[in-house]
Design an enzyme around this catalytic site. Sequence first.
Site, PDB file in Angstrom:
ATOM      1  CB  SER A 234      -0.880   0.028   1.244  1.00  9.53           C
ATOM      2  OG  SER A 234      -1.475   1.304   1.387  1.00  9.53           O
TER       3      SER A 234
ATOM      4  NE  ARG B  77      -2.992   5.021  -3.895  1.00 13.25           N
ATOM      5  CZ  ARG B  77      -1.875   5.040  -4.645  1.00 13.25           C
ATOM      6  NH1 ARG B  77      -1.422   6.159  -5.119  1.00 13.25           N
ATOM      7  NH2 ARG B  77      -1.230   3.918  -4.919  1.00 13.25           N
TER       8      ARG B  77
ATOM      9  NE  ARG C  39      -4.774  -2.237   1.146  1.00 11.50           N
ATOM     10  CZ  ARG C  39      -4.511  -1.359   0.184  1.00 11.50           C
ATOM     11  NH1 ARG C  39      -3.372  -1.427  -0.461  1.00 11.50           N
ATOM     12  NH2 ARG C  39      -5.371  -0.419  -0.134  1.00 11.50           N
TER      13      ARG C  39
ATOM     14  CG  HIS D 226     -10.460  -0.179  -1.360  1.00  8.67           C
ATOM     15  ND1 HIS D 226     -10.141   0.186  -0.054  1.00  8.67           N
ATOM     16  CD2 HIS D 226      -9.443   0.300  -2.133  1.00  8.67           C
ATOM     17  CE1 HIS D 226      -8.988   0.843  -0.067  1.00  8.67           C
ATOM     18  NE2 HIS D 226      -8.547   0.935  -1.304  1.00  8.67           N
TER      19      HIS D 226
ATOM     20  CD  GLN E  99      -9.856   4.591  -3.588  1.00  6.87           C
ATOM     21  OE1 GLN E  99      -8.782   4.230  -3.127  1.00  6.87           O
ATOM     22  NE2 GLN E  99     -10.018   5.789  -4.137  1.00  6.87           N
TER      23      GLN E  99
ATOM     24  CG  ASN F 169     -10.812  -4.804  -4.732  1.00  4.23           C
ATOM     25  OD1 ASN F 169     -10.760  -4.284  -5.850  1.00  4.23           O
ATOM     26  ND2 ASN F 169      -9.732  -5.088  -4.017  1.00  4.23           N
TER      27      ASN F 169
ATOM     28  CG  ASP G 260      -8.716  -0.901  -9.660  1.00  6.40           C
ATOM     29  OD1 ASP G 260      -7.532  -0.529  -9.570  1.00  6.40           O
ATOM     30  OD2 ASP G 260      -9.226  -1.736  -8.876  1.00  6.40           O
TER      31      ASP G 260
ATOM     32  CB  SER H  83      -6.806  -6.838  -7.952  1.00  2.00           C
ATOM     33  OG  SER H  83      -7.748  -5.907  -8.404  1.00  2.00           O
TER      34      SER H  83
ATOM     35  CB  CYS I 121      -8.920   3.347  -6.586  1.00  2.00           C
ATOM     36  SG  CYS I 121      -8.404   1.899  -7.521  1.00  2.00           S
ATOM     37  CG  LEU I 122      -4.406   6.960  -8.298  1.00  2.00           C
ATOM     38  CD1 LEU I 122      -3.691   8.184  -7.697  1.00  2.00           C
ATOM     39  CD2 LEU I 122      -4.100   6.855  -9.789  1.00  2.00           C
TER      40      LEU I 122
ATOM     41  NE  ARG J  70      -8.597   5.545   0.700  1.00  2.00           N
ATOM     42  CZ  ARG J  70      -7.779   4.504   0.567  1.00  2.00           C
ATOM     43  NH1 ARG J  70      -7.215   4.253  -0.592  1.00  2.00           N
ATOM     44  NH2 ARG J  70      -7.551   3.673   1.578  1.00  2.00           N
TER      45      ARG J  70
HETATM   46  N1  NVA Z   1      -8.373  -3.530  -7.246  1.00  2.00           N
HETATM   47  C1  NVA Z   1      -7.105  -3.050  -6.743  1.00  2.00           C
HETATM   48  C2  NVA Z   1      -7.315  -1.837  -5.906  1.00  2.00           C
HETATM   49  C3  NVA Z   1      -6.047  -1.223  -5.354  1.00  2.00           C
HETATM   50  C4  NVA Z   1      -6.294  -0.026  -4.515  1.00  2.00           C
HETATM   51  C5  NVA Z   1      -6.433  -4.162  -5.952  1.00  2.00           C
HETATM   52  O1  NVA Z   1      -7.122  -4.818  -5.160  1.00  2.00           O
HETATM   53  O2  NVA Z   1      -5.231  -4.381  -6.128  1.00  2.00           O
HETATM   54  N1   CP Z   2      -6.045   3.234  -3.589  1.00  2.00           N
HETATM   55  C1   CP Z   2      -5.346   2.553  -2.673  1.00  2.00           C
HETATM   56  O1   CP Z   2      -5.889   1.887  -1.789  1.00  2.00           O
HETATM   57  O2   CP Z   2      -4.006   2.686  -2.799  1.00  2.00           O
HETATM   58  P1   CP Z   2      -2.888   1.824  -2.038  1.00  2.00           P
HETATM   59  O3   CP Z   2      -3.031   0.402  -2.522  1.00  2.00           O
HETATM   60  O4   CP Z   2      -1.582   2.447  -2.429  1.00  2.00           O
HETATM   61  O5   CP Z   2      -3.148   1.921  -0.561  1.00  2.00           O
END
Ligand code: NVA
Ligand code: CP
Length: 306
Positions: free
Chosen positions: A53, A55, A104, A131, A134, A162, A223, A227, A263-264, A291
């Site tokens: 992660s 953010r 997480r 999520h 987000q 998600n 997105d 993932s 969402c990045l 966020r």
């Molecule tokens: N769908 C992505 C979101 C990341 C913030 C994942 O779960 O990797």
């Molecule tokens: N958007 C988001 O949750 O980013 P991270 O995976 O960097 O926390």
Amino acid sequence: MMKRDFLHITDFTTNEIWETLDLAKEIKGKLKNREDFKPFKDHSLAMIFAKPSARTRVSFETGFSRLGGHALFLGPNDIGIGKREAIKDIARVFSGYNDMIMARLFEHNHMTELAKYASIPVVNGLTDFNHPCQIMADILTIYEHRGHLDNMKIVYVGDGNNIVHSWLHLAARIPFHFTCVCPEGFEPDSEPIKRVEAAGISTVEITHDPKSGVAGADVIYTDVWASMGQKEEAEEREKIFADFQVNSAMMNSTGKETLFMHCLPAERGREVTDAVMESTNSIVFDQAENRMHAQNAIMVKIARLQ
Ligand code: NVA
Ligand code: CP
């Protein structure tokens, strides 16, 4: 009084969602003005990360400390949650030290187990299923940009993952039109779709046709195609999702002024082009900043400090 968790957007009532958005704006204003607002003085937040992660870690850690508290980071190699130690044991151990847990995790049932055994509030910082923080930040960002949330068409283009599940949960609480444009076989789960249908306040369309799907969109959201936990499928997915890239041609085909959201982290050149990310309609960095503000409000609310 029962402790409150925030594991799904639907854990909040419609009223609580509106209150949280208003509270987020209020706390954001206080932080911008450097007001002395420290509701989490002498409080601690344990942050458990089983996945990477940027953010989520930085926004929770910064947000909690700006509100007067202390946040502790526990990375994937620190606890070995569910492997080195049982989730239900960690839940009770941390409940003895801390005032709140943010986690997480991979499996969603691990999140619900953590919340079940913790006597302190638990906030979901992403699972394979959803999520919620987000999407609370996202709706706050749209609210700020449009000034209202009336008559919105939100179009998500990509994997029914998600992020989509949390958008659907939101659609079960506040009214809007939600379209998910995805390749066949990559649709969202049926549970959140059924929830929206049961609530009967929003309309949902699942389509495999990007052209018709994005027509009239107020927001196009995307997105990553693979993932966290699916990265070994990335190459195969790149072929399947090729027609689902958000590019300038797609953004210009809606017949409307359309905001772009993500969402990045973004994989530029895959699900979105560099040009769209950098365009004036892109609000991805406002989204990222929010966020912190949305989560601050969620934490203050479930801690019953406001
Ligand atoms: N769908 C992505 C979101 C990341 C913030 C994942 O779960 O990797
Ligand atoms: N958007 C988001 O949750 O980013 P991270 O995976 O960097 O926390």
